[in-house]
Design an enzyme around this catalytic site. Structure first.
Site, short mmCIF file in Angstrom:
data_model
loop_
_atom_site.label_atom_id
_atom_site.label_comp_id
_atom_site.label_asym_id
_atom_site.label_seq_id
_atom_site.Cartn_x
_atom_site.Cartn_y
_atom_site.Cartn_z
CB ILE A 110 5.61 3.06 0.79
CG1 ILE A 110 4.48 2.17 1.29
CG2 ILE A 110 6.80 3.01 1.72
CD1 ILE A 110 3.96 2.56 2.62
CB SER A 146 10.76 6.40 -2.30
OG SER A 146 9.82 5.43 -1.95
CB CYS A 195 -17.83 8.73 1.94
SG CYS A 195 -19.29 7.79 1.51
CB CYS A 233 -20.94 5.21 -0.43
SG CYS A 233 -20.97 6.57 -1.60
CG HIS A 289 10.20 2.03 0.05
ND1 HIS A 289 9.88 0.88 0.72
CD2 HIS A 289 9.36 2.10 -1.01
CE1 HIS A 289 8.88 0.26 0.08
NE2 HIS A 289 8.55 0.99 -0.98
CD GLU A 302 11.03 -3.56 -10.08
OE1 GLU A 302 10.12 -4.22 -9.58
OE2 GLU A 302 11.97 -4.07 -10.70
CB SER A 303 8.79 -0.73 -5.33
OG SER A 303 9.12 -0.43 -4.00
#
Lengths: 478, 421
Positions: A47, A341, A401, A436, A49, A336-337
């Protein structure tokens, strides 16, 4: 003698390397694994953010907002997958509305653009599968999704092209202070350097604490995820978070840039800095919590589950900058998060700090642009035929795939800092990432790796080290 | 754009048999598109014997069985392209495919036969907890490594799932020098053929633990161990029943899934039970002129039945091209079932369009002992057959005769009813 040794080739270390390579510098990155992007950077929410969450005034807020703003142009410059799909923080009860307003206000203070609180009717238009009790949401149109591998690899390749050296399977065991700087010892080698950048993720407290009087403590905080089949793509079209409140704390449900749906994460503090195993309880928790803000999340269409470790510092804040007691030792710790971003901003500022310290000059011939691996699947029929005429390998599909051609896999292996393992190929071109889960393509990719790297099939690994795919030939033990 | 009357997607047993039969029905404009380096499909890696007992009245290995059909295609000089991946099928039956020499190309087909086969369900689909090291393979991947490439994927093996490929690989790994410690099956019954349990596990003293599943995988780089536990009726592991096995390999044989991504692009309606197309008595899908056969339609137990079904699809596609297969679907009567079957193939039947005899195949959802299999046309019972045992791992069939339908000009219902004897 190096000017800079960066420890760790995750997104933070790679970003710092990339921005540092704007300068005339002799720098290298030491990575304990066999490839870039093998730790926290490879297993997270993927993500970007918008930046409303981090506490106003914190480094997290500053770097997040700046990184998020940098991301769209950077995605073009470095050619990685990014989509500003927008994000929603869903409020499930009128009781929780004050918290939603607080989040909005924090975001505005942080400088996040275009934030808005939207009511249920508008929310339903954006996400038809939203829960019946959803009353409102924070709408952040600048929120986005990114390929975490693509971003990290792009940083690293661009740094490499601009002269930064990368050494893999180099686990740093000791750092000694010397007269002119530092001596960084690994299991196999020693590197003399004027400065050190500590971007060692979950291990960054170890190196920090060798020199700093103000100790830090990093807890690996495990997050478990489910990745859902392409068939679920479109179930949500924005990143959907749930506002923590009356009904507890949810998990996010988001589309990915590769047209899957991702659900997670949990947050469990553990001891083992490499404990990326999933658990029955964790996966069940993801499934249960996904149902808080959304209806009928298609979790049955899971194609894989995985866990990543956040480098959680006790203060829940990035630790960035030079250690006063050890001039020349720079931290980029506790990332960390929203670390993914923030990575462009961290890269930019940490590299500038180091450059200032060393008095580095900008490079005249810095190549800011990097071209990624051709995505043959995105080409028109005519363009594709042109490509196949030039190189027939692009006409041979290896991963069914994800429709990945041999040409793309060969490029992934041959380019600077190329793939050396099945997972390395997978992170670069998605062969084996599909429904798969490499059942069909892994023997074929092994053959291509063996041929391109000129090593026997028996030496091919899943992800370096002892992760060999085959253990011998048939009947050899009879 | 190139034009063919019949384009067959897949050169495995289904595609080959469909091609030969379409040819024998008079069709000459046929093209087989195969993604692998040779014809024969997955049979090429099935080097064990037991194939062809029904079709050829002899026991063949997989490659031998495939060769019989490859020879038929070669003798008939039916066109095929190898290393060719079909990328798309449009509802208008324009097939887009790609290979190294032709690049990306399109074919305008009058009829398409879907014969893409199936794939194995991976670990991810099971949410099996634990690490994700090297040493975890689907049984089919391991089969390819061992039988085609000649490599050992591991030496101490635990197998999850008792599907046929898993059972076959338990024996193969043993014969190649590995130690197979256990086969764990989450269901209270095996998903494979009885004969494979006997010949692949019992004969080698490999234990089969029913109602057991893997609850943890250890090892950060390579598998170092696997923990299994018993599951309750809710399929959840029962705490305290864990058994640990030291091993370097976990093989998975936990189900096969028809590969219908292309079918979906073509707009073909799929069954939620089989994940394969919904077909009528002609094996025609919801898209007129698109037929399906073999494991892409529903997962078979024996390849002999694949060949038989595919031959019918080939004949019907040829009839469609000649304009002899009526596009009128108003006479289609749904085949309903109760008392055990989970689905039937075909799903509907038009007595006017059926051949002299028509085989309806189905599988049951649980092991059942001593049952009557009845077929009712409205109130008339036309089939009444006793079965000592029926199991989910084995396909069942009933054969219907066109003549049986003659007394029912206004037929409303076809019912397959399984009941206790």
């Amino acid at each position: 003698m190096y000017d800079v040794v960066i420890i760790g080739a995750g997104v933070t270390g790679s970003a710092i390397a990339r921005y540092l390579s704007r300068y005339q510098v002799k720098a290298c990155v030491l990575e304990m694994s066999e490839d870039v992007c093998t730790g926290t950077s490879k297993a997270n929410s993927a993500i970007v953010h918008a930046g409303y969450d981090a506490e106003n005034g914190s480094l997290m807020a500053k770097y997040n907002v700046e990184g998020s703003v940098m991301m769209p142009d950077l995605a073009k410059e470095l050619d990685f997958d990014y989509d500003m799909c927008g994000s929603l923080v869903v409020c499930l009860s009128e009781d929780d509305r004050p918290a939603l307003v607080k989040l909005y206000e924090n975001g505005v203070k942080n400088g996040v653009k275009d934030l808005e609180i939207i009511e249920r009717d508008r929310l339903l238009e954006l996400e038809p599968n939203i829960a019946d009790n959803a009353v409102a949401a924070l709408w952040a149109p600048t929120g986005g999704i990114v390929c975490p591998f693509g971003l990290t690899i792009a940083f690293a390749e661009n740094a490499c092209e601009n002269g930064v050296e990368f050494f893999f399977n180099e686990k740093v065991t000791e750092i000694q202070k010397t007269e002119g700087g530092f001596l960084v010892k690994t299991e196999n080698n020693e590197y003399e350097t004027k400065t050190v950048v500590n971007a060692a993720g979950v291990y960054s407290d170890v190196f920090h604490n060798e020199f700093a009087s103000k100790k830090i403590h990093i807890t690996p905080r495990k997050g478990e995820y489910l990745l859902l089949d392409h068939a679920t793509y479109g179930y949500v079209t924005h990143t959907v978070f749930q506002l923590p409140g009356k009904y507890g704390k949810g998990v996010l449900v988001t589309p990915t840039v590769h047209k899957n749906t991702l659900v997670g994460p949990t947050a469990t503090d553990i001891e083992d800095k490499e404990g990326v195993n999933t658990t029955q309880e964790g996966l069940q928790e993801v499934i249960d919590k996904s149902a808080l803000a959304l209806k009928n999340v298609p979790v049955r269409q899971v194609i894989t589950s995985f866990a990543g470790l956040r480098a959680h510092e006790d203060s829940h804040e990035f630790v960035i900058g030079e250690i006063p007691e050890a001039p020349g030792f720079f931290d980029a710790a506790g990332i960390e998060s929203p670390g993914l971003s923030s990575s462009p901003a961290i890269g930019l500022h940490v590299s500038d700090m180091v450059a200032e310290k060393l008095g580095l000059e900008k490079k005249a011939d810095f190549k800011a642009e990097r071209k990624g691996i051709i995505k043959a699947g995105d080409l028109s029929l005519e363009e594709r035929n042109e490509l196949i005429k030039k190189d027939p390998a692009y006409g041979q599909i290896i991963c069914r795939c994800e429709s990945v051609s041999e040409g793309e896999i060969i490029d992934a292996i041959r380019r600077p800092l190329g793939a050396k393992s099945l997972d390395g190929v997978k992170r670069r071109v998605r062969a084996g990432m599909g429904r798969c889960q490499a059942g069909f393509c892994s023997p074929r990719v092994m053959e291509i790796l063996s041929r391109e790297l000129d090593i026997p099939l028996s030496e091919i690994t899943k992800s370096g080290g002892a992760s060999k795919i085959i253990v011998g030939t048939v009947k050899d033990s009879l | 754009m190139e034009k063919y009357n019949i384009v067959i997607i897949g050169g495995g047993p289904a595609g080959l048999a469909a091609a030969a039969s379409a040819y024998d029905a008079g069709e000459r404009s046929i093209l087989i598109l195969e993604r692998d380096v040779k014809l024969g499909g997955i049979l090429n890696q099935c080097i064990h014997n037991g194939f062809g007992l029904h079709t050829f009245k002899e026991e063949l290995t997989g490659p031998e069985y495939a060769q019989r059909y490859i020879d038929q295609v070669l003798e008939r000089k039916i066109e095929y392209r190898l290393n060719t991946m079909v990328m798309d099928i449009s509802p208008e039956k324009v097939v887009t495919a790609m290979n190294k020499s032709d690049g990306m190309f399109q074919i305008d087909a009058k009829s398409v036969i879907l014969a893409m086969g199936c794939r194995e369900r991976p670990r991810g689909a099971l949410n099996t907890p634990g690490f994700r090291p090297a040493g975890i393979y689907s049984a089919g991947t391991a089969q390819r490594l061992v039988n085609i490439e000649g490599y050992m994927p591991g030496r101490k093996v635990v197998i999850l799932g008792s599907g046929d490929i898993g059972l076959i690989m338990a024996r193969r790994m043993t014969l190649e020098g590995a130690e197979v410690k256990v086969v764990a099956e989450i269901q209270p019954y095996s998903g494979g053929l009885k004969r494979n349990i006997v010949q692949c596990l019992d004969d080698y003293g490999i234990p089969l633990k029913l109602s057991h599943t893997v609850v943890d995988i250890q090892g950060k780089e390579r598998v170092e161990g696997v923990t299994i536990a018993e599951v309750g009726p809710d399929m959840k592991p029962i705490p305290g029943t864990e058994i640990h096995y030291e091993c370097d390999t976990l093989l998975l044989s936990v189900g096969l899934l028809p590969e219908n991504e292309l079918s979906k692009q073509a707009g073909v309606e799929l069954s939620r039970v089989t994940s394969g197309p919904v077909v009528n008595e002609s094996l025609e899908t919801s898209v007129p002129g698109v037929f399906a056969c073999g494991n892409v339609l529903h997962v078979h137990d024996l390849v002999d039945y694949v060949s038989e079904e595919a031959a019918a699809a080939g004949r019907n596609a040829a009839a469609f091209v000649r304009g002899e297969l009526s596009g009128d679907t108003s006479g289609e009567i749904p085949i309903t079932f109760e008392g055990g079957p989970r689905y039937t193939v075909p799903c509907t039947l038009d007595p006017k369009k059926m051949t002299d005899t028509l085989t309806v195949r189905f599988r049951v959802g649980a092991v059942m002992q001593d049952r009557w299999v009845n077929v009712f046309l409205d109130d008339e019972r036309i089939v009444h057959r006793r079965r000592q045992i029926m199991a989910p791992g084995e396909m069942e069939e009933v054969v219907l005769k066109k003549s049986q339908f003659e007394n029912h000009p206004d037929l409303k219902s076809i019912l397959i009813k399984v009941e206790e004897a």
